[in-house]
Design a protein around this motif. Structure first.
Motif, PDB file in Angstrom:
ATOM      1  N   ARG A 154       0.828  -1.127  -0.074  1.00  0.00           N
ATOM      2  CA  ARG A 154       0.476  -0.524   0.323  1.00  0.00           C
ATOM      3  C   ARG A 154       0.642   1.553  -0.267  1.00  0.00           C
ATOM      4  N   LEU A 155       0.109   2.430  -0.632  1.00  0.00           N
ATOM      5  CA  LEU A 155       0.921   3.445  -0.389  1.00  0.00           C
ATOM      6  C   LEU A 155       0.132   4.940   0.693  1.00  0.00           C
ATOM      7  N   GLN A 156       0.163   5.743   0.645  1.00  0.00           N
ATOM      8  CA  GLN A 156       0.235   6.829   1.188  1.00  0.00           C
ATOM      9  C   GLN A 156      -0.154   8.174   1.263  1.00  0.00           C
ATOM     10  N   ASN A 157      -0.131   9.204   1.407  1.00  0.00           N
ATOM     11  CA  ASN A 157      -0.168  10.391   1.104  1.00  0.00           C
ATOM     12  C   ASN A 157       0.817  10.250   2.233  1.00  0.00           C
ATOM     13  N   ASP A 158       2.110  11.229   2.193  1.00  0.00           N
ATOM     14  CA  ASP A 158       3.260  12.002   2.361  1.00  0.00           C
ATOM     15  C   ASP A 158       3.172  13.431   3.100  1.00  0.00           C
ATOM     16  N   PRO A 159       2.888  12.645   4.285  1.00  0.00           N
ATOM     17  CA  PRO A 159       2.864  13.880   5.257  1.00  0.00           C
ATOM     18  C   PRO A 159       4.121  14.882   5.465  1.00  0.00           C
ATOM     19  N   ASP A 160       4.824  14.828   4.414  1.00  0.00           N
ATOM     20  CA  ASP A 160       6.152  15.623   4.596  1.00  0.00           C
ATOM     21  C   ASP A 160       6.217  16.130   3.170  1.00  0.00           C
ATOM     22  N   ASN A 161       5.746  15.865   2.660  1.00  0.00           N
ATOM     23  CA  ASN A 161       5.620  16.520   1.145  1.00  0.00           C
ATOM     24  C   ASN A 161       4.207  16.437   0.075  1.00  0.00           C
ATOM     25  N   GLU A 162       3.509  17.296   1.034  1.00  0.00           N
ATOM     26  CA  GLU A 162       2.069  17.646  -0.331  1.00  0.00           C
ATOM     27  C   GLU A 162       2.502  17.009  -1.691  1.00  0.00           C
ATOM     28  N   GLY A 163       1.151  16.571  -2.143  1.00  0.00           N
ATOM     29  CA  GLY A 163       0.635  15.993  -3.604  1.00  0.00           C
ATOM     30  C   GLY A 163       1.339  14.619  -3.483  1.00  0.00           C
ATOM     31  N   LYS A 164       2.485  14.511  -2.833  1.00  0.00           N
ATOM     32  CA  LYS A 164       3.206  12.896  -3.090  1.00  0.00           C
ATOM     33  C   LYS A 164       2.758  11.848  -2.232  1.00  0.00           C
ATOM     34  N   LEU A 165       3.094  11.073  -2.823  1.00  0.00           N
ATOM     35  CA  LEU A 165       3.176   9.858  -2.043  1.00  0.00           C
ATOM     36  C   LEU A 165       3.975   8.222  -1.622  1.00  0.00           C
ATOM     37  N   ARG A 166       3.997   8.017  -0.367  1.00  0.00           N
ATOM     38  CA  ARG A 166       5.137   6.669  -0.026  1.00  0.00           C
ATOM     39  C   ARG A 166       4.798   5.871   0.298  1.00  0.00           C
ATOM     40  N   VAL A 167       5.524   4.913   0.579  1.00  0.00           N
ATOM     41  CA  VAL A 167       4.955   3.462   1.251  1.00  0.00           C
ATOM     42  C   VAL A 167       4.875   3.942   2.210  1.00  0.00           C
ATOM     43  N   ASP A 168       3.319   2.919   2.341  1.00  0.00           N
ATOM     44  CA  ASP A 168       3.264   2.686   3.971  1.00  0.00           C
ATOM     45  C   ASP A 168       3.709   1.655   5.232  1.00  0.00           C
ATOM     46  N   PRO A 169       4.463   2.648   5.191  1.00  0.00           N
ATOM     47  CA  PRO A 169       5.310   1.122   6.794  1.00  0.00           C
ATOM     48  C   PRO A 169       4.298   0.336   7.599  1.00  0.00           C
ATOM     49  N   GLU A 170       3.297   0.268   7.332  1.00  0.00           N
ATOM     50  CA  GLU A 170       2.566  -0.150   8.267  1.00  0.00           C
ATOM     51  C   GLU A 170       2.443  -1.572   7.323  1.00  0.00           C
ATOM     52  N   ALA A 171       2.139  -1.602   5.996  1.00  0.00           N
ATOM     53  CA  ALA A 171       1.493  -2.167   4.888  1.00  0.00           C
ATOM     54  C   ALA A 171       3.116  -3.087   4.471  1.00  0.00           C
ATOM     55  N   LYS A 172       3.465  -2.892   5.569  1.00  0.00           N
ATOM     56  CA  LYS A 172       4.797  -3.956   4.947  1.00  0.00           C
ATOM     57  C   LYS A 172       4.201  -5.861   5.093  1.00  0.00           C
ATOM     58  N   LEU A 173       4.543  -6.660   3.464  1.00  0.00           N
ATOM     59  CA  LEU A 173       3.906  -8.132   3.658  1.00  0.00           C
ATOM     60  C   LEU A 173       4.398  -8.745   5.014  1.00  0.00           C
ATOM     61  N   GLU A 174       3.957  -9.584   5.377  1.00  0.00           N
ATOM     62  CA  GLU A 174       4.537 -10.772   5.962  1.00  0.00           C
ATOM     63  C   GLU A 174       5.347 -11.462   5.579  1.00  0.00           C
ATOM     64  N   GLU A 175       5.430 -12.245   3.918  1.00  0.00           N
ATOM     65  CA  GLU A 175       6.487 -12.345   3.522  1.00  0.00           C
ATOM     66  C   GLU A 175       6.410 -11.680   2.552  1.00  0.00           C
ATOM     67  N   GLU A 176       7.733 -11.583   1.531  1.00  0.00           N
ATOM     68  CA  GLU A 176       7.922 -10.903   0.482  1.00  0.00           C
ATOM     69  C   GLU A 176       7.669 -11.293  -1.057  1.00  0.00           C
ATOM     70  N   LEU A 177       7.122 -10.725  -2.070  1.00  0.00           N
ATOM     71  CA  LEU A 177       7.041 -11.517  -2.846  1.00  0.00           C
ATOM     72  C   LEU A 177       7.528 -11.679  -4.358  1.00  0.00           C
ATOM     73  N   VAL A 178       8.241 -12.252  -5.301  1.00  0.00           N
ATOM     74  CA  VAL A 178       9.470 -12.047  -5.873  1.00  0.00           C
ATOM     75  C   VAL A 178       8.411 -12.531  -6.912  1.00  0.00           C
ATOM     76  N   VAL A 179       8.824 -10.972  -8.080  1.00  0.00           N
ATOM     77  CA  VAL A 179       7.929 -11.304  -9.275  1.00  0.00           C
ATOM     78  C   VAL A 179       8.656 -11.945 -10.566  1.00  0.00           C
ATOM     79  N   ARG A 180       8.366 -12.955 -10.656  1.00  0.00           N
ATOM     80  CA  ARG A 180       8.595 -14.312 -11.435  1.00  0.00           C
ATOM     81  C   ARG A 180       9.507 -13.804 -12.427  1.00  0.00           C
ATOM     82  N   PRO A 181      10.934 -14.215 -12.513  1.00  0.00           N
ATOM     83  CA  PRO A 181      11.934 -14.687 -13.617  1.00  0.00           C
ATOM     84  C   PRO A 181      11.459 -15.260 -13.988  1.00  0.00           C
TER      85      PRO A 181
END
Length: 492
Positions: free
Chosen positions: A96-123
């Protein structure tokens, strides 16, 4: 248009890149290392896909689709495969992304939205597919399982090149499961033959069929079969591979079946694939300083008809005659375009279709209208002839076959002239540096020698040819005994 192309002899790499862009095949995208395949380029891929898909289905395979994302734990289950691709993996860590509180109009990665297990994009999809097969295979009645998927894959690349090497590319990947080793080996060989037939009969690109050396094998395979083509600059291109995977993935994912005797056995596996790099191979095998040269069997437009006229009345009269030719050509399964645009002069149209590699061009003007003739020009040799309008359909039909055969024979002659036998390392270096192409040489069979030759010359073992003759000899580098010659080359 072709006048603005860099000549191959001046700078082959620049010629290749310019041709792809100017012929409207593809372009670099806003995503670093990725490309946009434009309609004309994608039409070539669709024609390739259509023929390959037919060939796969004729050999008993079915299409399916599997997820783009592979849980890291599944990906690392087969150690050699995971290790082989680890450095090329793109990894999803957040959802998930969220509005960046330090940069108006920008997005950042939601630090609370970390996956329990990483997903590899298939090679590549072995891991997710073999995890799935565990639920599909229980009995010998479920075998063989012959599956193919048309998909995209991601292999993170720092140095990219349109069609030949991009971070994301399109391909097909076959994944099959068998009751016996012999069946799996036969499947891997069969698919190598399918690829070779496609390359030679449709792409008009001659290939050498062979096996990869141990260090060049697919990660996780017991054996890798390959088809190797030679480009006009003397470099080799791996055009397709078929892998005998043994029981490595079956054991990693615990895929067993109950045999006729009631025993639990691990299945035997293969995987095989070709990708959009075939378009790069097509370009570099046949094209010239004037632009693309496309084999008729894969050309999006096989015949283009250009009217040469003054005024609407003349155009209407020509169009009436052209409509008949168009219908007759299409009835024979020939793709044809009538270019009656009034925004370009005939000369500009001729240059455009020459650049785009359309195999046959027909021109009809006022004099042709009176004489019942047309001018027919072939792209491969630039030869022109004036023929009767009544005979043009049969002539063009035969001409397309002739062009297909001619460009194959031309590429074959070049390839055969660039397979050079050498018996010393001095000869080896001289051919690699000055002539190029395949070098047929004895090798002592060790990875150390292979690595040393690569370090000294940048040449790798492209394959151990299927038809390599047993002959006593000595390795070109070490002087140790060898029983057959292998093919080395610099490669893409």
């Amino acid at each position: 248009m072709s006048k603005h192309l860099t000549k191959r002899a001046e700078d082959y790499s620049k010629w290749y890149n310019e041709l792809i862009v100017k012929a409207d095949l593809a372009e670099n995208s806003a995503v670093r290392g990725c490309m946009v395949i434009k309609p004309y380029g994608f039409a070539i891929w669709e024609n390739m896909q259509k023929e390959l898909d037919r060939m796969f289905k004729e050999t008993g395979h079915q299409n399916a689709y599997f997820p783009l994302f592979v849980p890291k734990s599944l990906f690392e289950a087969e150690e050699k495969n995971a290790e082989g691709f680890a450095k090329e993996c793109a990894v999803v860590t957040h959802y998930r992304l969220q509005n960046d509180p330090d940069n108006e109009g920008k997005l950042r990665v939601d630090p609370e939205a970390k996956l329990e297990e990483e997903l590899v994009v298939r090679p590549t999809s072995e891991a997710i597919i073999w995890n799935t097969y565990k639920g599909w295979i229980q009995s010998h009645r479920d075998l063989p399982l012959l599956i193919n998927q048309w998909a995209n894959v991601v292999r993170w690349e720092m140095r990219t090149r349109l069609f030949l090497r991009t971070a994301e590319f399109l391909w097909q990947e076959g994944h099959t499961a068998h009751a016996t080793k012999a069946e799996a080996v036969a499947e891997a060989k069969q698919m190598q033959e399918v690829y070779a037939t496609f390359a030679e009969d449709f792409m008009a690109m001659p290939v050498v069929k062979g096996a990869k050396s141990e260090s060049e094998r697919f990660a996780g395979a017991d054996d890798t079969l390959t088809i190797e083509a030679l480009m006009q600059d003397g470099k080799a291109l791996q055009a397709g591979t078929s892998h005998f995977l043994g029981q490595n993935f079956a054991k990693a994912f615990d895929v067993k079946y109950t045999s006729k005797e009631g025993k639990q056995e691990y299945v035997w596996a293969t995987s095989w694939g070709v990708s959009t790099r075939l378009i790069g191979g097509l370009i570099m095998t046949h094209s010239d300083d004037a632009g693309l040269v496309l084999p008729p069997k894969l050309a999006p437009i096989q015949v283009v008809i250009v009217p040469i006229y003054k005024g609407e009345e003349q155009l209407n009269a020509i169009s009436e005659k052209v409509d008949v030719i168009v219908k007759e050509l299409r009835a024979k399964g020939i793709s044809v375009k009538f270019d009656d645009r009034d925004t370009f002069r005939p000369g500009a149209k001729f240059a455009e279709y020459e650049l785009k590699g359309v195999p046959v061009r027909i021109a009809m003007g006022a004099r042709d209208l009176e004489n019942g003739t047309v001018e027919v020009a072939r792209r491969d040799t630039f030869e022109k002839q004036t023929v009767s309008r009544d005979e043009v359909v049969d002539i063009v039909s035969n001409l397309l076959e002739e062009i297909q055969e001619n460009i194959f024979n031309k590429a074959l002659a070049y390839r055969n002239d660039h397979i050079t036998e050498v018996n010393s390392f001095e000869e080896f270096k001289d051919v690699i540096e000055n002539k190029g192409g395949f070098v047929s040489a004895h090798w002592d069979g060790t990875i150390e020698t292979e690595d040393k030759i690569k370090e000294l010359t940048k040449a790798t073992i492209r394959c151990i040819p299927n038809d390599a003759q047993e002959e006593a000899g000595v390795c070109v580098l070490t002087g140790k005994p060898s029983t057959k010659r292998v093919l080395f080359a610099k490669a893409y």
